[in-house]
Design a protein around this motif. Structure first.
Motif, mmCIF file in Angstrom:
data_model
loop_
_atom_site.group_PDB
_atom_site.id
_atom_site.type_symbol
_atom_site.label_atom_id
_atom_site.label_comp_id
_atom_site.label_asym_id
_atom_site.label_seq_id
_atom_site.Cartn_x
_atom_site.Cartn_y
_atom_site.Cartn_z
ATOM 1 N N VAL A 254 14.284 13.080 1.501
ATOM 2 C CA VAL A 254 15.116 12.245 0.627
ATOM 3 C C VAL A 254 14.679 10.782 0.744
ATOM 4 O O VAL A 254 14.529 10.087 -0.263
ATOM 5 N N ASP A 255 14.450 10.298 1.969
ATOM 6 C CA ASP A 255 14.009 8.917 2.166
ATOM 7 C C ASP A 255 12.664 8.675 1.478
ATOM 8 O O ASP A 255 12.462 7.644 0.830
ATOM 9 N N ASP A 256 11.736 9.621 1.622
ATOM 10 C CA ASP A 256 10.422 9.486 0.989
ATOM 11 C C ASP A 256 10.543 9.460 -0.531
ATOM 12 O O ASP A 256 9.871 8.677 -1.207
ATOM 13 N N ALA B 168 7.939 3.302 -7.983
ATOM 14 C CA ALA B 168 7.699 3.620 -9.396
ATOM 15 C C ALA B 168 8.489 2.678 -10.294
ATOM 16 O O ALA B 168 7.971 2.199 -11.311
ATOM 17 N N GLN B 169 9.740 2.387 -9.935
ATOM 18 C CA GLN B 169 10.544 1.453 -10.725
ATOM 19 C C GLN B 169 9.908 0.071 -10.748
ATOM 20 O O GLN B 169 9.900 -0.599 -11.780
ATOM 21 N N LYS B 170 9.370 -0.361 -9.614
ATOM 22 C CA LYS B 170 8.706 -1.663 -9.541
ATOM 23 C C LYS B 170 7.490 -1.681 -10.466
ATOM 24 O O LYS B 170 7.263 -2.648 -11.208
ATOM 25 N N LYS B 171 6.697 -0.617 -10.450
ATOM 26 C CA LYS B 171 5.515 -0.556 -11.311
ATOM 27 C C LYS B 171 5.904 -0.555 -12.782
ATOM 28 O O LYS B 171 5.259 -1.192 -13.609
ATOM 29 N N VAL B 172 6.966 0.153 -13.128
ATOM 30 C CA VAL B 172 7.445 0.164 -14.515
ATOM 31 C C VAL B 172 7.876 -1.242 -14.920
ATOM 32 O O VAL B 172 7.526 -1.731 -15.992
ATOM 33 N N ALA C 42 9.487 6.385 -3.005
ATOM 34 C CA ALA C 42 8.570 6.596 -4.133
ATOM 35 C C ALA C 42 9.230 6.173 -5.447
ATOM 36 O O ALA C 42 8.588 5.582 -6.320
ATOM 37 N N HIS C 43 10.525 6.451 -5.592
ATOM 38 C CA HIS C 43 11.266 6.066 -6.800
ATOM 39 C C HIS C 43 11.327 4.543 -6.934
ATOM 40 O O HIS C 43 11.109 3.993 -8.018
#
Length: 164
Positions: free
Chosen positions: A48-50, A58-62, A54-55
């Motif tokens: 869950v932490d991983d 991904a949000q930062k990249k978006v 990752a989420h």
């Protein structure tokens, strides 16, 4: 003695000074153990932490991609009236060149800013004519006007400052 090791459980110690000291020592040892050996989480909690990490990435990249797209859309919209010759320099956008000439280090960041050592020579203003750019609004000269820079572009194998 029944052979069992004597241990003091923090919950079993009477309240008071000694009890508080035993509790503090127990907490300190637990904290030290976690720092030295790390705290093992069950596999499902680690997963869950991983996934959360990752989420977030991904949000930062978006978000970064959206900001870059908006920036490029603004640049395209502001450059609609530019002719093809001037658009030929668009590939230099965001790139900087620095070079020491005489006793000063000059830095020109295309379509952004120009500096002489730590002194601002100016910010990108406009095209003066084909192949000639103007940077103005730099720091004031002692007792004089704001600094400015006129850049004359020449085609060559690489970006370079030839003369100031």
């Amino acid at each position: 003695d029944d052979g069992e090791e004597d241990s003091v459980e923090p919950d079993s110690v009477e309240p008071g000074f000694v009890g508080r000291m035993v509790a503090k020592a127990s907490d300190a040892l637990a904290s030290l153990r976690k720092r030295v050996f790390g705290e093992k989480k069950p596999a499902h909690e680690q997963a869950v932490d991983d996934a959360k990490k990752a989420h977030r990435e991904a949000q930062k990249k978006v978000g970064d991609g959206k900001r870059r797209a908006e920036e490029l859309e603004r640049k395209v919209a502001s450059g609609q009236d530019e002719d093809e010759e001037r658009l030929a320099y668009a590939g230099l956008d965001g790139r900087c060149i620095s070079k020491k000439l005489a006793e000063y280090k000059y830095e020109v960041c295309f379509f952004e800013k120009a500096k002489q050592d730590s002194i601002s020579i100016g910010r990108w203003k406009r095209w003066d004519s084909p192949g000639v750019a103007i940077f103005d609004g730099g720091q004031y000269c002692p007792g004089g006007p704001e600094r400015s820079l006129k850049v004359i572009f020449e085609c060559g194998p690489q970006e370079d400052l030839l003369d100031v």
